[in-house]
Design a protein around this motif. Structure first.
Motif, PDB file in Angstrom:
ATOM      1  N   TYR B   6      34.443  58.332 -48.304  1.00 42.41           N
ATOM      2  CA  TYR B   6      33.838  59.368 -47.763  1.00 42.41           C
ATOM      3  C   TYR B   6      34.654  60.660 -48.184  1.00 42.41           C
ATOM      4  O   TYR B   6      36.133  60.642 -47.803  1.00 42.41           O
ATOM      5  N   CYS B   7      34.109  61.648 -48.555  1.00 44.28           N
ATOM      6  CA  CYS B   7      35.093  62.847 -48.821  1.00 44.28           C
ATOM      7  C   CYS B   7      34.575  64.023 -48.231  1.00 44.28           C
ATOM      8  O   CYS B   7      33.458  64.549 -48.677  1.00 44.28           O
ATOM      9  N   ALA B   8      35.236  64.928 -47.548  1.00 46.24           N
ATOM     10  CA  ALA B   8      34.926  66.285 -46.805  1.00 46.24           C
ATOM     11  C   ALA B   8      35.735  67.083 -47.873  1.00 46.24           C
ATOM     12  O   ALA B   8      36.091  66.679 -49.196  1.00 46.24           O
ATOM     13  N   ASP B   9      35.857  68.324 -47.328  1.00 44.00           N
ATOM     14  CA  ASP B   9      36.734  69.285 -48.388  1.00 44.00           C
ATOM     15  C   ASP B   9      38.183  69.248 -48.176  1.00 44.00           C
ATOM     16  O   ASP B   9      38.880  69.961 -48.809  1.00 44.00           O
ATOM     17  N   ASP B  10      38.717  68.759 -46.823  1.00 43.89           N
ATOM     18  CA  ASP B  10      40.275  68.608 -46.764  1.00 43.89           C
ATOM     19  C   ASP B  10      40.449  67.429 -46.086  1.00 43.89           C
ATOM     20  O   ASP B  10      41.567  67.408 -45.511  1.00 43.89           O
ATOM     21  N   TRP B  11      39.582  66.444 -46.095  1.00 40.95           N
ATOM     22  CA  TRP B  11      39.959  65.266 -45.434  1.00 40.95           C
ATOM     23  C   TRP B  11      38.958  64.021 -46.173  1.00 40.95           C
ATOM     24  O   TRP B  11      37.965  64.379 -46.613  1.00 40.95           O
ATOM     25  N   MET B  13      37.714  59.403 -46.077  1.00 43.52           N
ATOM     26  CA  MET B  13      38.082  58.300 -45.260  1.00 43.52           C
ATOM     27  C   MET B  13      37.681  57.118 -46.079  1.00 43.52           C
ATOM     28  O   MET B  13      36.627  57.087 -46.817  1.00 43.52           O
ATOM     29  N   SER B  45      41.527  57.422 -42.332  1.00 44.99           N
ATOM     30  CA  SER B  45      41.438  58.836 -42.895  1.00 44.99           C
ATOM     31  C   SER B  45      42.539  59.601 -43.134  1.00 44.99           C
ATOM     32  O   SER B  45      43.730  59.377 -42.556  1.00 44.99           O
ATOM     33  N   SER B  47      44.139  63.409 -44.607  1.00 45.90           N
ATOM     34  CA  SER B  47      43.635  64.740 -44.719  1.00 45.90           C
ATOM     35  C   SER B  47      44.825  65.671 -45.378  1.00 45.90           C
ATOM     36  O   SER B  47      45.959  65.087 -45.503  1.00 45.90           O
ATOM     37  N   TRP B  48      44.744  66.696 -46.161  1.00 44.67           N
ATOM     38  CA  TRP B  48      45.291  67.226 -46.813  1.00 44.67           C
ATOM     39  C   TRP B  48      45.117  68.870 -46.934  1.00 44.67           C
ATOM     40  O   TRP B  48      44.095  69.321 -46.272  1.00 44.67           O
TER      41      TRP B  48
END
Lengths: 313, 219
Positions: B6-11, B13, B45, B47-48
């Motif tokens: 799964y990919c959001a905009d700054d992390w 999973m 998870s 994050s960056w």
């Protein structure tokens, strides 16, 4: 060399940079709920953008300078007074010893930031001076201020600046907010897709704090309400508990959870969560992760000149 | 469930992972320059900061990590922890109901619990709160219908198939079977959490008098 808290109000606390890299130990990020407003306040008193300042929730609150001091007020719009005389937010204010600074009840938004030209002397813990109110550590004894608290102040430079935030850069806060969201890990459970989040106006309930905000509106339908196996949540995650009413994770929210995660407020907009007060309304606008990345770059570019080195967490 | 990202905009999973793979990948990820590495029960998870790393680069790094050979992961070098636990009254509030669900007598519950090879799966809920799992087949232990207003720091609960350790006194819904003497979280320590994901945990039995001695008589 002190500042006295005359009236702490609903919740005033010391907030600075977030706790970093400790989420695997279940330590929340915390820090200023609205990190942009914190940076704007610190800029006006010549301090590092993420230096510790006072976060005031809803107001009113009152402080007395026990020595000459420069201060600045940003964030939610409110009345600012020095010894009962009208003063302006978004500019450097010079207090003399004994001056009383009053912050009124906010007209919109939720949190006011009061930055000081001198360092507030509390120990740094795990890299920051931010207060984790839920966990009870950091800042001033791990707690919100009480009436009569005395904050020890360190040295300050002789010439505090005399600055005004450029008017076109002063954020405007009303009662309605637009937050952009990307899909969450369990958004595929939304019976109506991301439209279920987008096509209604959400209202912030009174069950709201730095940990999280309960939203009111029409309950959301999930294809499956089965709990998930506990996994990471981050500030800005929108969970869907069994009652179908979203719960928005705040800056001090827990690091893992078991409710379906149906959306994630994008990093560029997360500072706005700190300005959501009970009864505020919001629209959630779905975007793709690569758009969210672009929006953040554009936002940072907008601030680069006035707030060099700004980090939005 | 098979592995996916799964990919959001700054992390992002990596999900659908067996527990031992979560710990192995978390250890490898330590060298990956991530801001946060958060193990879940069946996920990891990462994050960056988008100002430092692009979405594309983060996703590619996660794909490489997810596809890496589990055997190539460095062996866990975290020293096992021994926790001293008292299974006696007044610290074993819910021993009766937990023993019954496990098909044991209440007297046999401490022996069973102390005999398992526990491992920290993740930390969550509150700073230092540890979720432990083991290889034993455990029936799904339900949350208390009426959560306690106060669970003491060091309380040991069993919920679902997980053993949970409370670092701080707080309200709580986990059925409680004992209390440990150790401090699980101290923000003033250089290493604030006693336990970390992937760590093996052994429980050593102590009596109520010894618990009182070790905790300074805190009751």
């Amino acid at each position: 060399m002190t500042l006295t808290v005359l009236k702490a109000g609903l919740q005033s606390s010391l907030q600075a940079a977030p706790y970093r890299g400790l989420r695997k130990l279940a330590v929340p990020s915390g820090g200023a709920a609205d990190g942009l407003s914190l940076a704007l306040a610190n800029r006006l008193v010549g301090r590092p953008l993420d230096a510790a300042a006072i976060e005031i929730t809803l107001g009113p609150a009152e402080f007395r300078a026990d020595r000459a001091l420069a201060v600045a007020v940003t964030g939610a719009p409110c009345q600012v007074q020095i010894n009962g005389e009208e003063a302006e937010p978004h500019q450097t204010l010079h207090l003399k010893a004994g001056d009383v600074l009053s912050i009124g009840r906010v007209w919109a938004g939720c949190r006011v930031y009061l930055a000081l030209s001198a360092e507030i002397e509390v120990p740094k813990l795990l890299g920051t001076r931010s207060t984790l109110i839920g966990a009870g550590f950091g800042g001033l004894e791990g707690r919100a201020f009480a009436d009569g608290d005395v904050l020890a102040l360190g040295k300050q430079g002789d010439d505090a600046p005399a600055l005004v935030t450029p008017p076109e850069l002063q954020p405007f806060f009303g009662h309605g907010f637009v937050l952009r969201v990307v899909a969450g890990p369990e958004s595929d459970r939304l019976a109506l897709g991301m439209a279920a989040l987008a096509r209604k106006r959400w209202r912030v309930s009174s069950r709201s704090s730095r940990m999280g905000l309960k939203l009111q509106g029409n309950a959301i339908d999930l294809n499956s309400a089965a709990p998930i196996r506990s996994g990471a949540v981050f500030p800005g995650i929108i969970q869907c508990p069994p009652d179908g009413l979203p719960y928005l994770i705040g800056c001090e929210g827990q690091t893992t959870g078991g409710y379906p995660r149906i959306g994630q407020v994008i990093r560029a907009d997360r500072h706005l969560i700190g300005q959501l007060a009970p009864n505020a309304t919001m629209l959630l606008v779905p975007v793709q992760p690569d758009q969210a990345e672009q929006i953040l770059h554009e936002k940072l570019k907008l601030w680069a000149e006035w707030l060099p080195g700004l980090a939005l967490a | 469930m098979s592995q996916s990202i799964y990919c959001a905009d700054d992390w992002l999973m990596i999900q659908g992972l067996p527990a031992e793979r979560v710990a192995a990948l978390a250890a490898v990820a330590e060298q990956g320059g991530w801001d946060d590495i958060v193990p879940g029960l069946d996920s990891l998870s990462l994050s960056w900061d988008p100002a430092q790393r692009s979405l594309e680069a983060a996703h590619a790094a996660a794909e490489a990590l997810a596809g890496s050979d589990a055997d190539a992961a460095p062996a866990t070098t975290i020293a096992p922890a021994t926790l001293h636990i008292c299974y006696e009254a007044p610290w074993a509030h819910d021993a009766d109901i937990v023993a019954e669900l496990l098909g044991l007598s209440t007297d046999a519950l401490p022996g069973w619990h102390a005999a398992q090879d526990w491992r920290v799966a993740m930390l969550g809920f509150q700073p230092g709160f540890a979720y432990l799992n083991c290889d034993a087949r455990i029936p799904d232990i339900p949350r208390l219908a009426d959560p306690r207003a106060r669970v003491e720091a060091g309380s040991v609960g069993l919920l679902g198939q997980i053993c949970g350790l409370y670092p701080h006194a707080s309200p709580g819904g986990w059925p409680i079977i004992g209390r440990i003497a150790e401090t699980l979280f101290d923000p003033h320590a250089s290493s604030p959490a006693l336990l970390q994901a992937g760590q093996a945990v052994t429980f050593a039995r102590i009596d109520a008098a010894e618990l009182a001695r070790r905790t300074g008589g805190a009751a």
